[in-house]
Design a protein around this motif. Structure first.
Motif, mmCIF file in Angstrom:
data_model
loop_
_atom_site.group_PDB
_atom_site.id
_atom_site.type_symbol
_atom_site.label_atom_id
_atom_site.label_comp_id
_atom_site.label_asym_id
_atom_site.label_seq_id
_atom_site.Cartn_x
_atom_site.Cartn_y
_atom_site.Cartn_z
ATOM 1 N N UNK A 92 0.827 -1.206 0.000
ATOM 2 C CA UNK A 92 0.000 0.000 0.000
ATOM 3 C C UNK A 92 0.861 1.256 0.000
ATOM 4 N N UNK A 93 1.925 1.244 0.775
ATOM 5 C CA UNK A 93 2.832 2.398 0.812
ATOM 6 C C UNK A 93 3.510 2.612 -0.534
ATOM 7 N N UNK A 94 3.808 1.527 -1.222
ATOM 8 C CA UNK A 94 4.489 1.606 -2.512
ATOM 9 C C UNK A 94 3.631 2.313 -3.568
ATOM 10 N N UNK A 95 2.335 2.144 -3.508
ATOM 11 C CA UNK A 95 1.442 2.728 -4.513
ATOM 12 C C UNK A 95 0.636 3.910 -3.973
ATOM 13 N N UNK A 96 1.031 4.408 -2.834
ATOM 14 C CA UNK A 96 0.285 5.463 -2.151
ATOM 15 C C UNK A 96 0.028 6.689 -3.037
ATOM 16 N N UNK A 97 0.993 7.070 -3.851
ATOM 17 C CA UNK A 97 0.857 8.288 -4.651
ATOM 18 C C UNK A 97 0.421 8.022 -6.086
ATOM 19 N N UNK A 98 0.075 6.791 -6.408
ATOM 20 C CA UNK A 98 -0.376 6.467 -7.757
ATOM 21 C C UNK A 98 -1.861 6.766 -7.908
ATOM 22 N N UNK A 99 -2.236 7.132 -9.124
ATOM 23 C CA UNK A 99 -3.651 7.399 -9.407
ATOM 24 C C UNK A 99 -4.410 6.079 -9.461
ATOM 25 N N UNK A 100 -5.624 6.095 -8.965
ATOM 26 C CA UNK A 100 -6.437 4.869 -9.012
ATOM 27 C C UNK A 100 -6.987 4.679 -10.425
ATOM 28 N N UNK A 101 -7.379 3.435 -10.718
ATOM 29 C CA UNK A 101 -7.956 3.142 -12.027
ATOM 30 C C UNK A 101 -9.121 2.176 -11.854
ATOM 31 N N UNK A 102 -9.936 2.081 -12.861
ATOM 32 C CA UNK A 102 -11.095 1.193 -12.799
ATOM 33 C C UNK A 102 -10.625 -0.268 -12.821
ATOM 34 N N UNK A 103 -11.501 -1.146 -12.382
ATOM 35 C CA UNK A 103 -11.190 -2.571 -12.400
ATOM 36 C C UNK A 103 -10.922 -3.036 -13.823
ATOM 37 N N UNK A 104 -11.732 -2.573 -14.759
ATOM 38 C CA UNK A 104 -11.565 -2.980 -16.153
ATOM 39 C C UNK A 104 -10.192 -2.569 -16.686
ATOM 40 N N UNK A 105 -9.783 -1.340 -16.396
ATOM 41 C CA UNK A 105 -8.476 -0.870 -16.863
ATOM 42 C C UNK A 105 -7.350 -1.661 -16.197
ATOM 43 N N UNK A 106 -7.493 -1.937 -14.903
ATOM 44 C CA UNK A 106 -6.474 -2.703 -14.198
ATOM 45 C C UNK A 106 -6.327 -4.103 -14.772
ATOM 46 N N UNK A 107 -7.454 -4.742 -15.082
ATOM 47 C CA UNK A 107 -7.406 -6.083 -15.686
ATOM 48 C C UNK A 107 -6.759 -6.049 -17.070
ATOM 49 N N UNK A 108 -7.048 -5.006 -17.832
ATOM 50 C CA UNK A 108 -6.409 -4.849 -19.140
ATOM 51 C C UNK A 108 -4.908 -4.684 -19.007
ATOM 52 N N UNK A 109 -4.476 -3.914 -18.015
ATOM 53 C CA UNK A 109 -3.048 -3.729 -17.780
ATOM 54 C C UNK A 109 -2.378 -5.054 -17.416
ATOM 55 N N UNK A 110 -3.049 -5.856 -16.611
ATOM 56 C CA UNK A 110 -2.497 -7.156 -16.219
ATOM 57 C C UNK A 110 -2.373 -8.086 -17.420
ATOM 58 N N UNK A 111 -3.330 -8.033 -18.315
ATOM 59 C CA UNK A 111 -3.298 -8.887 -19.505
ATOM 60 C C UNK A 111 -2.125 -8.537 -20.420
ATOM 61 N N UNK A 112 -1.714 -7.288 -20.423
ATOM 62 C CA UNK A 112 -0.596 -6.843 -21.253
ATOM 63 C C UNK A 112 0.725 -7.450 -20.811
ATOM 64 N N UNK A 113 0.831 -7.795 -19.541
ATOM 65 C CA UNK A 113 2.096 -8.289 -18.983
ATOM 66 C C UNK A 113 2.229 -9.720 -19.196
#
Length: 67
Positions: free
Chosen positions: A46-67
């Motif tokens: 949580x501390x590592x991503x504290x300053x990152x912008x949040x994103x929707x679940x759909x966008x997060x899943x798309x990002x995971x699929x890219x990796x």
């Protein structure tokens, strides 16, 4: 490692030089230890991503699929 830093350990198993290689602990203490490790990991993540912008679940899943 000093045995005073392992208050949950009931017994120590050592090698021929006296170095601790294993500990024996109560199962309930082991469960609490695992819970603590998981909580610490969550706090670090949580501390590592504290300053990152949040994103929707759909966008997060798309990002995971890219990796």
């Amino acid at each position: 490692m000093k045995t005073k830093t392992l208050p949950f350990a009931k017994e120590f198993i050592t090698d021929s030089k006296g170095h601790i290689t294993k500990i024996i602990m109560d199962f309930d203490d082991y469960q609490r230890f695992l819970d603590w490790v998981e909580d610490e990991g969550l706090v670090l993540a949580m501390n590592e991503v504290e300053n990152e912008a949040s994103m929707s679940l759909e966008k997060a899943l798309n990002e995971l699929e890219k990796k």
